[in-house]
Design an enzyme around this catalytic site. Sequence first.
Site, PDB file in Angstrom:
ATOM      1  N   ARG A  16      38.200  39.962  39.173  1.00  0.00           N
ATOM      2  CA  ARG A  16      37.045  40.021  40.071  1.00  0.00           C
ATOM      3  C   ARG A  16      37.359  39.515  41.480  1.00  0.00           C
ATOM      4  O   ARG A  16      36.603  39.723  42.409  1.00  0.00           O
ATOM      5  CB  ARG A  16      35.874  39.216  39.454  1.00  0.00           C
ATOM      6  CG  ARG A  16      35.272  39.892  38.234  1.00  0.00           C
ATOM      7  CD  ARG A  16      34.363  38.947  37.447  1.00  0.00           C
ATOM      8  NE  ARG A  16      35.130  38.061  36.550  1.00  0.00           N
ATOM      9  CZ  ARG A  16      34.585  37.175  35.721  1.00  0.00           C
ATOM     10  NH1 ARG A  16      33.280  37.037  35.680  1.00  0.00           N
ATOM     11  NH2 ARG A  16      35.345  36.424  34.939  1.00  0.00           N
ATOM     12  N   GLN A  73      51.103  32.184  28.019  1.00  0.00           N
ATOM     13  CA  GLN A  73      50.254  33.083  27.237  1.00  0.00           C
ATOM     14  C   GLN A  73      50.595  34.486  27.732  1.00  0.00           C
ATOM     15  O   GLN A  73      50.118  34.905  28.792  1.00  0.00           O
ATOM     16  CB  GLN A  73      48.771  32.764  27.464  1.00  0.00           C
ATOM     17  CG  GLN A  73      47.845  33.597  26.592  1.00  0.00           C
ATOM     18  CD  GLN A  73      46.387  33.520  27.039  1.00  0.00           C
ATOM     19  OE1 GLN A  73      46.097  33.228  28.190  1.00  0.00           O
ATOM     20  NE2 GLN A  73      45.483  33.833  26.120  1.00  0.00           N
ATOM     21  N   ARG A 333      54.792  21.804  68.606  1.00  0.00           N
ATOM     22  CA  ARG A 333      55.373  22.541  67.481  1.00  0.00           C
ATOM     23  C   ARG A 333      56.190  21.613  66.580  1.00  0.00           C
ATOM     24  O   ARG A 333      56.462  20.475  66.937  1.00  0.00           O
ATOM     25  CB  ARG A 333      56.177  23.718  68.020  1.00  0.00           C
ATOM     26  CG  ARG A 333      55.239  24.795  68.624  1.00  0.00           C
ATOM     27  CD  ARG A 333      56.009  25.858  69.355  1.00  0.00           C
ATOM     28  NE  ARG A 333      57.052  26.420  68.525  1.00  0.00           N
ATOM     29  CZ  ARG A 333      58.129  27.050  69.009  1.00  0.00           C
ATOM     30  NH1 ARG A 333      58.297  27.183  70.318  1.00  0.00           N
ATOM     31  NH2 ARG A 333      59.040  27.549  68.204  1.00  0.00           N
TER      32      ARG A 333
HETATM   33  C1  UD1 Z   1      34.295  30.946  30.633  1.00  0.00           C
HETATM   34  C2  UD1 Z   1      33.563  30.603  29.317  1.00  0.00           C
HETATM   35  C3  UD1 Z   1      32.063  30.497  29.592  1.00  0.00           C
HETATM   36  C4  UD1 Z   1      31.810  29.466  30.670  1.00  0.00           C
HETATM   37  C5  UD1 Z   1      32.639  29.747  31.926  1.00  0.00           C
HETATM   38  C6  UD1 Z   1      32.563  28.574  32.882  1.00  0.00           C
HETATM   39  C7  UD1 Z   1      34.846  31.675  27.520  1.00  0.00           C
HETATM   40  C8  UD1 Z   1      34.925  32.811  26.569  1.00  0.00           C
HETATM   41  N1  UD1 Z   1      33.810  31.654  28.360  1.00  0.00           N
HETATM   42  O1  UD1 Z   1      33.829  32.216  31.053  1.00  0.00           O
HETATM   43  O2  UD1 Z   1      31.390  30.121  28.423  1.00  0.00           O
HETATM   44  O3  UD1 Z   1      30.447  29.438  31.009  1.00  0.00           O
HETATM   45  O4  UD1 Z   1      34.035  29.918  31.593  1.00  0.00           O
HETATM   46  O5  UD1 Z   1      33.205  28.834  34.094  1.00  0.00           O
HETATM   47  O6  UD1 Z   1      35.658  30.770  27.443  1.00  0.00           O
HETATM   48  N2  UD1 Z   1      42.051  32.289  30.755  1.00  0.00           N
HETATM   49  C9  UD1 Z   1      43.290  32.227  30.190  1.00  0.00           C
HETATM   50  N3  UD1 Z   1      43.626  33.113  29.215  1.00  0.00           N
HETATM   51  C10 UD1 Z   1      42.768  34.064  28.776  1.00  0.00           C
HETATM   52  C11 UD1 Z   1      41.484  34.120  29.345  1.00  0.00           C
HETATM   53  C12 UD1 Z   1      41.156  33.223  30.339  1.00  0.00           C
HETATM   54  O7  UD1 Z   1      44.107  31.384  30.553  1.00  0.00           O
HETATM   55  O8  UD1 Z   1      43.163  34.819  27.872  1.00  0.00           O
HETATM   56  C13 UD1 Z   1      41.701  31.325  31.798  1.00  0.00           C
HETATM   57  C14 UD1 Z   1      41.379  31.960  33.140  1.00  0.00           C
HETATM   58  O9  UD1 Z   1      42.545  32.010  33.952  1.00  0.00           O
HETATM   59  C15 UD1 Z   1      40.330  31.012  33.713  1.00  0.00           C
HETATM   60  C16 UD1 Z   1      39.685  30.397  32.497  1.00  0.00           C
HETATM   61  O10 UD1 Z   1      40.534  30.644  31.404  1.00  0.00           O
HETATM   62  O11 UD1 Z   1      40.915  29.994  34.500  1.00  0.00           O
HETATM   63  C17 UD1 Z   1      38.306  30.982  32.218  1.00  0.00           C
HETATM   64  O12 UD1 Z   1      38.402  32.372  32.063  1.00  0.00           O
HETATM   65  P1  UD1 Z   1      37.346  33.344  32.707  1.00  0.00           P
HETATM   66  O13 UD1 Z   1      37.736  34.728  32.385  1.00  0.00           O
HETATM   67  O14 UD1 Z   1      37.114  32.998  34.124  1.00  0.00           O
HETATM   68  O15 UD1 Z   1      36.062  32.957  31.823  1.00  0.00           O
HETATM   69  P2  UD1 Z   1      34.550  33.100  32.213  1.00  0.00           P
HETATM   70  O16 UD1 Z   1      34.118  34.508  32.019  1.00  0.00           O
HETATM   71  O17 UD1 Z   1      34.293  32.491  33.534  1.00  0.00           O
HETATM   72 CA    CA Z   2      35.527  31.630  35.152  1.00  0.00          CA
END
Ligand code: UD1
Ligand code: CA
Length: 456
Positions: A16, A73, A333
């Site tokens: 996004r 991962q 600088r």
């Molecule tokens: C997530 C939570 C949601 C919460 C929100 C808060 C989940 C399923 N949902 O949603 O409940 O309200 O955060 O901000 O957990 N990431 C990984 N590996 C993956 C997927 C994600 O490392 O396979 C990391 C992303 O880089 C990110 C974080 O986890 O830093 C959260 O992932 P994101 O996709 O932003 O989750 P949200 O949809 O925001």
């Molecule tokens: Ca998030």
Amino acid sequence: MTNIYAVILAAGQGTRMKSKLYKVLHPVCGKPMVEHVVDHIQELNTERIVTVVGHGAERVQEQLNDKSEYVLQAEQLGTAHAVQQAEPLLGDLEGTTIVICGDTPLIRPETMKALYEYHEANQAKATILTAIAEDPKGYGRILRGDDGQVAQIVEQKDATPEQQKVTEINTGTYCFNNKALFAALKLVNNDNAQGEYYLPDVIEILQKQGEVVAAYVTENFSETLGVNDRIALSQAENIMRNRINENHMRNGVTIINPENTYISVETKIGRDTVIQPGVMIEGASVIGEDCLIGPNSHIQNSQIGNRTSVHSSVVEDSQIGDDVAIGPFAHIRPASNVGNRAKVGNFVELKKTTLGEGSKASHLTYLGDATVGTDVNIGCGTITVNYDGKNKYQTVIKDHAFVGCNANLIAPVTVGKKSFVAAGSTVTEDVPDNALAIGRSRQENKENYVNKLNLK
Ligand code: UD1
Ligand code: CA
């Protein structure tokens, strides 16, 4: 004392954001958001910090360096799957594990500590940091049972219209009993709208096993902002900027208009310094007491002493002493060093130059690769001619020398102590101490020349 571990989730691409830069590396007030998270969590005296990397793994590791350990991962199958990658490092340990997303840079260490203490006090197996959101869209919702206890977290995409009305949201930060966490992760499936392994599902699993699951509600929703797109990024920047500026003001710094003053997290500023509008201070800069940083100045990774003024100028990777006057419109600088009581006036550029105590370059001057002693006067329009197209050369101007206006000092060259360089000179040879150097053609006056021109 319980051992504290932390897992930071930072493997996502951040679709996004629509960016070539991996989401967690986008800076907020000059520092990548994931680094804010790591720096905050470090304040909890964590035994180990493990960052889960995937997209941009190398860049994230380069950035955080030895502030964290890393697990990869390779495929982003969801937040539960992400935490599971840390099992080889943490799985066997006794203690409490805090899991936090790399895209929530605003959660303060104080809030993390409060969450942790609440978790310990309740002897819970899991505690979620929650908040009440005016507009909860996009966040996971906290579903509580009739007894008021947390039962489940449901993601936006899986929520029924009724559940979407819930305003208590999951901030994505949790405390877990470490062993209970890794045991429960094995039971998470991906039977949901996104086909992902959701970390929040661990809550329902533990709850159904009859374990204590708690929620710590923070009052400060703005702290919990998750940065998923550039709009949230600018909101995070705003919140962080206000926080930084308010801190400085509380510590005795005057900021005329905090709304358009941009100061990095690492910057330190002494009391009674005044920061005027449009100022940007970046990197690990230090500014002393009683300074005046005038409008639209840009200071980067620099140290500035006490009682110094910088007006509408740029200072990069340099040291500036006490009682110095810089600008307006000066450019210092990198690798420059300006001594106490020195003056660098308008349209003066310094590069890799030391300007000694009390020395002045007041107008329209370029000093590059130069070492200037104490109490030297550099006249208007002086240039150190330091570059021959291939190499750079040094100019040395010794104590108490006086360089007249519009002099070219062709480097390598030394101007001796207490010597004079006549205005308009091009100096190609060293000037001895106490000497006068004149390097210009003599003036000739042609008497009555105008009359001979035969003009009407
Ligand atoms: C997530 C939570 C949601 C919460 C929100 C808060 C989940 C399923 N949902 O949603 O409940 O309200 O955060 O901000 O957990 N990431 C990984 N590996 C993956 C997927 C994600 O490392 O396979 C990391 C992303 O880089 C990110 C974080 O986890 O830093 C959260 O992932 P994101 O996709 O932003 O989750 P949200 O949809 O925001
Ligand atoms: Ca998030």
